[in-house]
Design a protein around this motif. Structure first.
Motif, PDB file in Angstrom:
ATOM      1  N   ALA A  98       0.830  -1.204   0.000  1.00 35.51           N
ATOM      2  CA  ALA A  98       0.000   0.000   0.000  1.00 35.51           C
ATOM      3  C   ALA A  98       0.869   1.261   0.000  1.00 35.51           C
ATOM      4  O   ALA A  98       0.559   2.238  -0.693  1.00 35.51           O
ATOM      5  CB  ALA A  98      -0.933  -0.005   1.211  1.00 35.51           C
ATOM      6  N   MET A  99       1.977   1.235   0.746  1.00 37.25           N
ATOM      7  CA  MET A  99       2.865   2.394   0.794  1.00 37.25           C
ATOM      8  C   MET A  99       3.532   2.619  -0.556  1.00 37.25           C
ATOM      9  O   MET A  99       3.635   3.760  -1.023  1.00 37.25           O
ATOM     10  CB  MET A  99       3.906   2.236   1.905  1.00 37.25           C
ATOM     11  CG  MET A  99       3.329   2.444   3.293  1.00 37.25           C
ATOM     12  SD  MET A  99       4.604   2.440   4.575  1.00 37.25           S
ATOM     13  CE  MET A  99       4.544   0.728   5.070  1.00 37.25           C
ATOM     14  N   VAL A 100       3.983   1.541  -1.200  1.00 36.54           N
ATOM     15  CA  VAL A 100       4.626   1.677  -2.510  1.00 36.54           C
ATOM     16  C   VAL A 100       3.592   2.151  -3.537  1.00 36.54           C
ATOM     17  O   VAL A 100       3.912   2.989  -4.388  1.00 36.54           O
ATOM     18  CB  VAL A 100       5.312   0.362  -2.943  1.00 36.54           C
ATOM     19  CG1 VAL A 100       5.773   0.434  -4.395  1.00 36.54           C
ATOM     20  CG2 VAL A 100       6.502   0.063  -2.024  1.00 36.54           C
ATOM     21  N   GLN A 101       2.356   1.664  -3.450  1.00 36.91           N
ATOM     22  CA  GLN A 101       1.303   2.147  -4.362  1.00 36.91           C
ATOM     23  C   GLN A 101       1.060   3.640  -4.153  1.00 36.91           C
ATOM     24  O   GLN A 101       0.857   4.383  -5.113  1.00 36.91           O
ATOM     25  CB  GLN A 101       0.008   1.364  -4.146  1.00 36.91           C
ATOM     26  CG  GLN A 101       0.046  -0.029  -4.731  1.00 36.91           C
ATOM     27  CD  GLN A 101      -1.225  -0.822  -4.440  1.00 36.91           C
ATOM     28  OE1 GLN A 101      -2.068  -0.411  -3.642  1.00 36.91           O
ATOM     29  NE2 GLN A 101      -1.356  -1.962  -5.085  1.00 36.91           N
ATOM     30  N   ASP A 102       1.094   4.081  -2.882  1.00 35.82           N
ATOM     31  CA  ASP A 102       0.917   5.503  -2.592  1.00 35.82           C
ATOM     32  C   ASP A 102       2.046   6.322  -3.223  1.00 35.82           C
ATOM     33  O   ASP A 102       1.803   7.363  -3.831  1.00 35.82           O
ATOM     34  CB  ASP A 102       0.875   5.729  -1.075  1.00 35.82           C
ATOM     35  CG  ASP A 102       0.673   7.195  -0.733  1.00 35.82           C
ATOM     36  OD1 ASP A 102      -0.349   7.771  -1.147  1.00 35.82           O
ATOM     37  OD2 ASP A 102       1.547   7.755  -0.030  1.00 35.82           O
ATOM     38  N   ILE A 103       3.275   5.825  -3.105  1.00 34.38           N
ATOM     39  CA  ILE A 103       4.428   6.501  -3.696  1.00 34.38           C
ATOM     40  C   ILE A 103       4.281   6.545  -5.215  1.00 34.38           C
ATOM     41  O   ILE A 103       4.528   7.570  -5.852  1.00 34.38           O
ATOM     42  CB  ILE A 103       5.746   5.800  -3.278  1.00 34.38           C
ATOM     43  CG1 ILE A 103       5.973   5.973  -1.777  1.00 34.38           C
ATOM     44  CG2 ILE A 103       6.926   6.336  -4.080  1.00 34.38           C
ATOM     45  CD1 ILE A 103       7.014   5.026  -1.183  1.00 34.38           C
ATOM     46  N   THR A 104       3.841   5.427  -5.793  1.00 29.99           N
ATOM     47  CA  THR A 104       3.628   5.357  -7.238  1.00 29.99           C
ATOM     48  C   THR A 104       2.624   6.412  -7.690  1.00 29.99           C
ATOM     49  O   THR A 104       2.782   7.013  -8.762  1.00 29.99           O
ATOM     50  CB  THR A 104       3.139   3.945  -7.643  1.00 29.99           C
ATOM     51  OG1 THR A 104       4.112   2.982  -7.230  1.00 29.99           O
ATOM     52  CG2 THR A 104       2.935   3.837  -9.140  1.00 29.99           C
ATOM     53  N   GLY A 105       1.623   6.663  -6.865  1.00 27.73           N
ATOM     54  CA  GLY A 105       0.605   7.651  -7.187  1.00 27.73           C
ATOM     55  C   GLY A 105       0.994   9.078  -6.844  1.00 27.73           C
ATOM     56  O   GLY A 105       0.171   9.985  -6.913  1.00 27.73           O
ATOM     57  N   GLY A 106       2.240   9.281  -6.441  1.00 29.54           N
ATOM     58  CA  GLY A 106       2.711  10.625  -6.140  1.00 29.54           C
ATOM     59  C   GLY A 106       2.686  10.989  -4.671  1.00 29.54           C
ATOM     60  O   GLY A 106       3.028  12.109  -4.294  1.00 29.54           O
ATOM     61  N   GLY A 107       2.289  10.040  -3.824  1.00 27.91           N
ATOM     62  CA  GLY A 107       2.246  10.292  -2.385  1.00 27.91           C
ATOM     63  C   GLY A 107       3.608  10.144  -1.734  1.00 27.91           C
ATOM     64  O   GLY A 107       4.622   9.912  -2.400  1.00 27.91           O
ATOM     65  N   GLU A 108       3.603  10.263  -0.428  1.00 30.42           N
ATOM     66  CA  GLU A 108       4.851  10.186   0.347  1.00 30.42           C
ATOM     67  C   GLU A 108       5.071   8.819   0.970  1.00 30.42           C
ATOM     68  O   GLU A 108       6.047   8.618   1.698  1.00 30.42           O
ATOM     69  CB  GLU A 108       4.844  11.265   1.424  1.00 30.42           C
ATOM     70  CG  GLU A 108       4.807  12.667   0.859  1.00 30.42           C
ATOM     71  CD  GLU A 108       4.781  13.730   1.951  1.00 30.42           C
ATOM     72  OE1 GLU A 108       5.128  13.423   3.103  1.00 30.42           O
ATOM     73  OE2 GLU A 108       4.409  14.869   1.636  1.00 30.42           O
ATOM     74  N   GLY A 109       4.165   7.880   0.732  1.00 33.92           N
ATOM     75  CA  GLY A 109       4.339   6.530   1.256  1.00 33.92           C
ATOM     76  C   GLY A 109       4.178   6.440   2.755  1.00 33.92           C
ATOM     77  O   GLY A 109       4.699   5.527   3.383  1.00 33.92           O
ATOM     78  N   LYS A 110       3.433   7.369   3.324  1.00 32.99           N
ATOM     79  CA  LYS A 110       3.232   7.354   4.770  1.00 32.99           C
ATOM     80  C   LYS A 110       2.031   6.494   5.114  1.00 32.99           C
ATOM     81  O   LYS A 110       1.043   6.461   4.382  1.00 32.99           O
ATOM     82  CB  LYS A 110       3.038   8.767   5.304  1.00 32.99           C
ATOM     83  CG  LYS A 110       4.276   9.620   5.178  1.00 32.99           C
ATOM     84  CD  LYS A 110       4.164  10.872   6.022  1.00 32.99           C
ATOM     85  CE  LYS A 110       5.436  11.677   5.976  1.00 32.99           C
ATOM     86  NZ  LYS A 110       6.572  11.030   6.569  1.00 32.99           N
ATOM     87  N   ALA A 111       2.136   5.795   6.237  1.00 34.01           N
ATOM     88  CA  ALA A 111       1.031   4.965   6.704  1.00 34.01           C
ATOM     89  C   ALA A 111       1.187   4.754   8.197  1.00 34.01           C
ATOM     90  O   ALA A 111       2.313   4.740   8.717  1.00 34.01           O
ATOM     91  CB  ALA A 111       1.030   3.621   5.985  1.00 34.01           C
ATOM     92  N   ASP A 112       0.065   4.601   8.874  1.00 39.52           N
ATOM     93  CA  ASP A 112       0.118   4.280  10.303  1.00 39.52           C
ATOM     94  C   ASP A 112       0.286   2.777  10.429  1.00 39.52           C
ATOM     95  O   ASP A 112      -0.675   2.019  10.319  1.00 39.52           O
ATOM     96  CB  ASP A 112      -1.150   4.742  11.005  1.00 39.52           C
ATOM     97  CG  ASP A 112      -1.110   4.434  12.509  1.00 39.52           C
ATOM     98  OD1 ASP A 112      -0.071   3.933  13.000  1.00 39.52           O
ATOM     99  OD2 ASP A 112      -2.113   4.702  13.180  1.00 39.52           O
ATOM    100  N   VAL A 113       1.521   2.368  10.614  1.00 43.72           N
ATOM    101  CA  VAL A 113       1.835   0.945  10.739  1.00 43.72           C
ATOM    102  C   VAL A 113       2.179   0.596  12.181  1.00 43.72           C
ATOM    103  O   VAL A 113       2.768  -0.447  12.451  1.00 43.72           O
ATOM    104  CB  VAL A 113       2.990   0.545   9.780  1.00 43.72           C
ATOM    105  CG1 VAL A 113       2.544   0.660   8.331  1.00 43.72           C
ATOM    106  CG2 VAL A 113       4.232   1.381  10.025  1.00 43.72           C
ATOM    107  N   SER A 114       1.771   1.445  13.112  1.00 41.61           N
ATOM    108  CA  SER A 114       2.151   1.258  14.513  1.00 41.61           C
ATOM    109  C   SER A 114       1.649  -0.066  15.089  1.00 41.61           C
ATOM    110  O   SER A 114       2.358  -0.711  15.850  1.00 41.61           O
ATOM    111  CB  SER A 114       1.675   2.437  15.370  1.00 41.61           C
ATOM    112  OG  SER A 114       0.272   2.603  15.252  1.00 41.61           O
ATOM    113  N   ALA A 115       0.448  -0.496  14.699  1.00 41.54           N
ATOM    114  CA  ALA A 115      -0.081  -1.758  15.225  1.00 41.54           C
ATOM    115  C   ALA A 115       0.738  -2.944  14.709  1.00 41.54           C
ATOM    116  O   ALA A 115       1.042  -3.877  15.467  1.00 41.54           O
ATOM    117  CB  ALA A 115      -1.548  -1.915  14.847  1.00 41.54           C
TER     118      ALA A 115
END
Length: 145
Positions: A98-115
């Motif tokens: 999901a993070m790499v897909q976000d980066i691919t779409g121009g995002g910063e690849g941030k996600a709440d992965v704390s859990a």
């Protein structure tokens, strides 16, 4: 140095490593005692972590680092693969994708992965739930190596 010129290469290589991680995790699930598969998974996670850190994708790097910690215990015979560990590693892979897909779409690849990170850290500490709902210690955790 302009990291944008490397973004396309990062995305391509990340997707290759994610595919390898998924395929090898399924292979490991079918043969959980095959430490050679664990070694391949570890190397892919390690490479992905380094690439993510270099590109400044800290959430991605942090999650792969926690995965490495678990995989390192497994490949060194200090932890035996169990359903909870497989589930947590597969959740990790889903989050990485999901993070790499976000980066691919121009995002910063941030996600709440704390859990997920908390689950991986608990596994490293030996807090793996057993099938009975209690806590099962990892193999050799009681020894003082």
């Amino acid at each position: 140095m302009d990291m944008n010129q490397y973004l396309s290469m990062f995305i391509d290589e990340s997707n290759d490593h994610l595919q390898s991680l998924n395929e090898n995790m399924m292979g490991l699930e079918a043969n959980p005692d095959d430490l050679s598969i664990v070694q391949v998974i570890f190397r892919s996670a390690h490479t992905l972590k380094g690439m993510a850190a270099t590109m400044g994708f800290e959430d991605l790097a942090s999650l792969t680092h926690q995965m490495e910690n678990v995989l390192d215990l497994v490949r060194n015979g200090k932890l035996v693969m169990q359903d909870f560990i497989f589930d947590t590693l597969f959740k990790s892979l889903d989050a990485l994708e999901a993070m790499v897909q976000d980066i691919t779409g121009g995002g910063e690849g941030k996600a709440d992965v704390s859990a997920i990170v908390a689950s991986l850290q608990a596994i490293v500490r030996g807090e793996v739930p057993s099938a009975q709902g209690g806590s099962a210690a990892p193999a050799a955790a009681a020894s003082t190596e």
